[in-house]
Enzyme design. Structure first.
Site, PDB file in Angstrom:
ATOM      1  CD  GLU A  90      -1.801  -2.386   1.542  1.00 55.50           C
ATOM      2  OE1 GLU A  90      -0.629  -2.639   1.907  1.00 55.50           O
ATOM      3  OE2 GLU A  90      -2.701  -3.241   1.557  1.00 55.50           O
ATOM      4  CG  HIS A 107     -10.544  -7.096   8.238  1.00 56.56           C
ATOM      5  ND1 HIS A 107      -9.622  -7.617   9.102  1.00 56.56           N
ATOM      6  CD2 HIS A 107     -10.040  -7.297   6.993  1.00 56.56           C
ATOM      7  CE1 HIS A 107      -8.603  -8.130   8.411  1.00 56.56           C
ATOM      8  NE2 HIS A 107      -8.831  -7.941   7.129  1.00 56.56           N
TER       9      HIS A 107
HETATM   10  C1  LIG Z   1      -2.121  -4.494   4.811  1.00 51.93           C
HETATM   11  C2  LIG Z   1      -3.180  -5.347   4.215  1.00 51.93           C
HETATM   12  N1  LIG Z   1      -3.484  -5.182   2.915  1.00 51.93           N
HETATM   13  C3  LIG Z   1      -4.436  -5.946   2.346  1.00 51.93           C
HETATM   14  C4  LIG Z   1      -5.110  -6.886   3.067  1.00 51.93           C
HETATM   15  C5  LIG Z   1      -6.234  -7.700   2.430  1.00 51.93           C
HETATM   16  N2  LIG Z   1      -5.818  -9.069   2.209  1.00 51.93           N
HETATM   17  C6  LIG Z   1      -6.137 -10.036   3.078  1.00 51.93           C
HETATM   18  S1  LIG Z   1      -5.493 -11.511   2.662  1.00 51.93           S
HETATM   19  C7  LIG Z   1      -4.790 -10.857   1.276  1.00 51.93           C
HETATM   20  C8  LIG Z   1      -3.975 -11.731   0.382  1.00 51.93           C
HETATM   21  C9  LIG Z   1      -2.831 -12.282   1.109  1.00 51.93           C
HETATM   22  O1  LIG Z   1      -2.064 -13.084   0.280  1.00 51.93           O
HETATM   23  P1  LIG Z   1      -0.897 -13.931   0.902  1.00 51.93           P
HETATM   24  O2  LIG Z   1      -0.042 -13.090   1.782  1.00 51.93           O
HETATM   25  O3  LIG Z   1      -0.222 -14.610  -0.213  1.00 51.93           O
HETATM   26  O4  LIG Z   1      -1.641 -14.978   1.853  1.00 51.93           O
HETATM   27  P2  LIG Z   1      -2.767 -16.043   1.489  1.00 51.93           P
HETATM   28  O5  LIG Z   1      -4.084 -15.372   1.604  1.00 51.93           O
HETATM   29  O6  LIG Z   1      -2.495 -16.549   0.124  1.00 51.93           O
HETATM   30  O7  LIG Z   1      -2.646 -17.099   2.541  1.00 51.93           O
HETATM   31  C10 LIG Z   1      -5.067  -9.503   1.164  1.00 51.93           C
HETATM   32  C11 LIG Z   1      -4.643  -8.642   0.052  1.00 51.93           C
HETATM   33  C12 LIG Z   1      -4.777  -7.013   4.432  1.00 51.93           C
HETATM   34  N3  LIG Z   1      -5.412  -7.888   5.233  1.00 51.93           N
HETATM   35  N4  LIG Z   1      -3.805  -6.247   4.980  1.00 51.93           N
END
Ligand SMILES: Cc1ncc(C[n+]2csc(CCOP(=O)(O)OP(=O)(O)O)c2C)c(N)n1
Lengths: 347, 349
Positions: A73, A142
């Protein structure tokens, strides 16, 4: 109208849309009109935005203008700032307002201050869209609204639509504004098929291009006994409660602020001048926030307008709990709004 | 064993010379243990999946039902939890993400109280205040966060405290591959090496960050490359291979315990289900491959070929897991919801 008079079918002048679709339609019109408008964020491409804020935009405008970002971000909001400084009109999505924590510096020290620090010589015409609000057990990280926090930090306009008409008109105004505008949409007003919704998350929206002025509140229900000043999802609840109280002879005026910055203080003063009673309903935290600011407007200008103590229905400074009974206890649910209005009018 | 005064950073030049760790080959009992843990986790996630969808209708309303809110399940990622946590004691810390159940179970988080938390009950780990993304079990030093990459920095502090107290306990910090593009990830790697902290960083690469494939989010094919740039040993493990994970984690944990500093493991794993429940996965181009990549039948075949498992043993292990999981679900359902009058309790100590 007869067939001979109308060889070509006229374009529909309005349609019934959800808030999400109305927002997207506003973006679509602006992107078609102005090639410098781009949309960046997480899952805004093929997913169409986790809360349907960009459905269909990728198909229409392609991956050069509707861009999925890494989960970075600070980098992509900062990129939006730089691109805006160089003449693009980026719309950048922060998936949940709660995530401001990881990128606040770009937002409040850069996006919001560059115009001032440059003595007005550098403009940052960018929009930061972000989802807010709770009510569906998404927990403390959230579910926050945080518009009071954005509003507290000078240099950004903050708009918060509660319905389809305003969602479209405000996104168009936001894109055209030469200032950074934070556009905060409550998940509960978007009309999403997978979340509880009030009928007010769907409504008539003119098909063409129109704006809703930033900084102008709207009187969404007229009344004589008490003023409810509110915004976002709480507008839906306040209107439901007002309908119910009307059966008991209490006439509630409901003001949808629509903008947090600039705050339409005149609308607040005018309504309280008429009713003499004020209830502020704010889903954000109680202390140091919007509800206090609304009350201060009366105290600063003319405390004599009030015929009764004010009531504030807000989150009582508690991180938003996960468990439903706890969450409902801290949110401005209709029961709390009704109790506050009854107390203020003595009904 | 610490190699310097507790809590004081060791300058790089004073650190013991790097020696490659010896391989950690799981013995028969350990192999069966890895399998049991994986089965327990899958059984748990299937039960949560079932309970989550109860009373969500008509249609699907995320806020309704016995378990409301977002639900990120870890089916397919069991080998990471089993292989890494097999080397930990409950004195070691684990920080996890929004997708935490597999790690919580493998690290020995109290299953009854974890389940009660997911059901929002007063008997839950967080008395219903936290929810499935916010599980805290101080008895086993487990925590998780819903903000991407934000579990890394606190793990540094837990490691720092363990060392300062003169123990050989370590912290394991886990994120997804999407999180490796967040500032907190990079700041944490730098600080951990600089202060020689006893941390093992784990990146679970399940190919997807919600709808965004790794190729669209990340400029390097392996996060091991990034970790090496910060001066720590790192490796990427392919194929969700539980024994390879066990081996690499064994070496990384040993290194941290011996005061030789942090390591990073990136594990190529598998998200079998949606990002969260209700995700239609229209973006997902690899769905047809998913069943064939399920790590549990794969490992089952390996252990059968090695003569360690037969059909009867498999069904016994699955039955034991089901009994344990249903006990936790029953405990949760039999527990009371919190009293709304107590919503403001626990904001301050
Ligand atoms: C700072 C932040 N940005 C965006 C999100 C929204 N978000 C939640 S899970 C996710 C994807 C995460 O991907 P990854 O780290 O690969 O983990 P996975 O879900 O695949 O286990 C996002 C963008 C968040 N929770 N926190």
């Amino acid at each position: 109208m007869t067939l001979t008079e109308s060889p070509a079918a006229p374009a529909p002048s309005s349609q019934r849309l959800t808030t999400a679709k109305a927002m997207v339609q506003g973006l679509e019109l602006e992107m078609a009109r102005d090639d410098s408008v781009i949309y960046l964020g997480e899952d805004v491409g093929s997913y169409g935005g986790i809360f349907s804020s960009t459905t269909g935009l990728l198909d229409r405008f392609g991956p050069e203008r509707v861009i999925d970002t890494p989960i970075s971000e600070t980098a992509f909001i900062g990129l939006g700032i730089g691109a805006a400084v160089e003449g693009l009109r980026p719309v950048v999505e922060l998936m949940f307002a709660d995530f401001m924590g990881v990128c606040l510096d770009q937002i409040y020290n850069h996006m919001a201050k560059i115009h001032y620090e440059s003595g007005g010589n550098v403009k940052v015409p960018m929009v930061l869209t972000t989802a807010v609000g709770g009510g569906y057990s998404d927990g403390a990280q959230h579910s926050q609204c945080l518009w009071g926090t954005f509003g507290h930090l000078p240099g950004m306009k903050v708009v918060v639509p509660s319905n389809p008409y305003d969602a479209k008109g405000l996104i168009i105004s936001a894109v055209r504004d030469d200032n950074p505008v934070v556009y905060m949409f409550h998940k509960g007003v978007m009309g999403l098929p997978w979340m509880a919704k009030n009928p007010r998350s769907m409504g008539e929206v003119p098909a063409g291009d129109y704006t809703v002025p930033i900084g102008e509140a709207s009187v969404v229900r007229e009344g004589t006994d008490v003023t409810v000043v509110t915004l976002s999802l709480s507008v839906h609840h306040a209107l439901d409660v007002a309908d119910k109280l009307a059966e008991d002879g209490v006439e509630t005026e409901v003001i949808d602020l629509r903008s947090v910055v600039p705050l339409d203080r005149r609308a607040i003063l005018a309504s309280v001048g008429k009713t003499g009673r004020l209830v502020v309903v704010d889903e954000d935290y109680l202390s140091y926030g919007l509800s206090g600011e609304v009350v201060a407007t009366i105290a600063d200008e003319d405390p004599g307008l009030l015929r009764a103590p004010v009531a504030r229905v807000a989150n009582p400074d508690v991180p938003i709990p996960y468990s439903r009974p706890l969450e409902y206890a801290v949110l401005p649910r209709p029961e709390r709004i009704e109790a506050a209005i009854r107390k203020v009018v003595g009904a | 064993m610490t190699t310097q005064a507790p809590g004081r950073p060791t300058p790089p030049e004073q650190r013991p010379p790097e020696q490659p760790g010896l391989p950690h080959t799981p013995d028969d009992e350990t192999r069966l243990g890895l399998y049991r843990t994986m089965v327990l986790i899958r059984t748990y996630e299937e039960a949560i999946l079932r309970e989550y969808h109860v009373d969500k209708g008509p249609g699907f309303d995320i806020g309704k039902g016995l378990i409301p809110g977002e639900m990120h399940l870890s089916a397919g990622q069991e080998p990471v939890a089993a292989g890494v946590c097999a080397h930990l004691s409950t004195g070691d810390a684990v920080t996890a993400t929004h997708r935490p159940h597999h790690l919580a179970i493998a690290h020995g988080v109290d299953m009854n109280r974890m389940t009660a938390e997911i059901f929002g009950r007063e008997t839950g780990l967080g008395r219903g205040r936290g929810g499935h993304m916010h599980l805290f079990d101080p008895d086993v030093h487990f925590s998780c966060s819903g903000i991407i990459a934000e579990g890394y920095p606190p793990a540094l502090g837990q490691a720092f405290a363990f060392r300062r107290k003169g123990t050989d306990r370590i912290a394991v910090a886990v994120t997804g591959e999407g999180a490796a593009n967040q500032g907190a990830f990079h700041e944490s790697l730098n600080l951990a090496v600089l202060w020689n902290l006893p941390v093992v960083f784990v990146v679970e690469d399940n190919d997807w960050g919600i709808s965004v494939p790794r190729s669209v989010s990340t400029c390097v094919p392996s996060n091991a490359t990034r970790a090496e740039a910060y001066g720590m040993p790192a490796e990427r493990i392919e194929d969700n291979a539980v024994e390879a994970i066990y081996d690499a984690a064994g070496r990384a944990v040993e290194r941290a315990r011996q005061g030789r500093g942090p390591s990073l493991l990136e594990i190529h794993t598998l998200r079998m289900w949606g990002h969260f429940e209700g995700d239609a996965q229209a973006y997902r181009v690899d769905l047809t491959d998913v069943p064939g990549r399920d790590p549990i039948p794969t490992y089952e075949r390996t252990l059968k070929a090695a003569g360690l498992l037969d059909d009867e043993a498999v069904s016994n292990i699955k039955a034991e897991a089901a009994t344990r999981v249903e006990e936790a679900v029953t405990f949760a359902k039999d527990s009371l919801l919190p009293d709304p009058a107590d919503a403001g309790k626990y904001v301050f100590a």
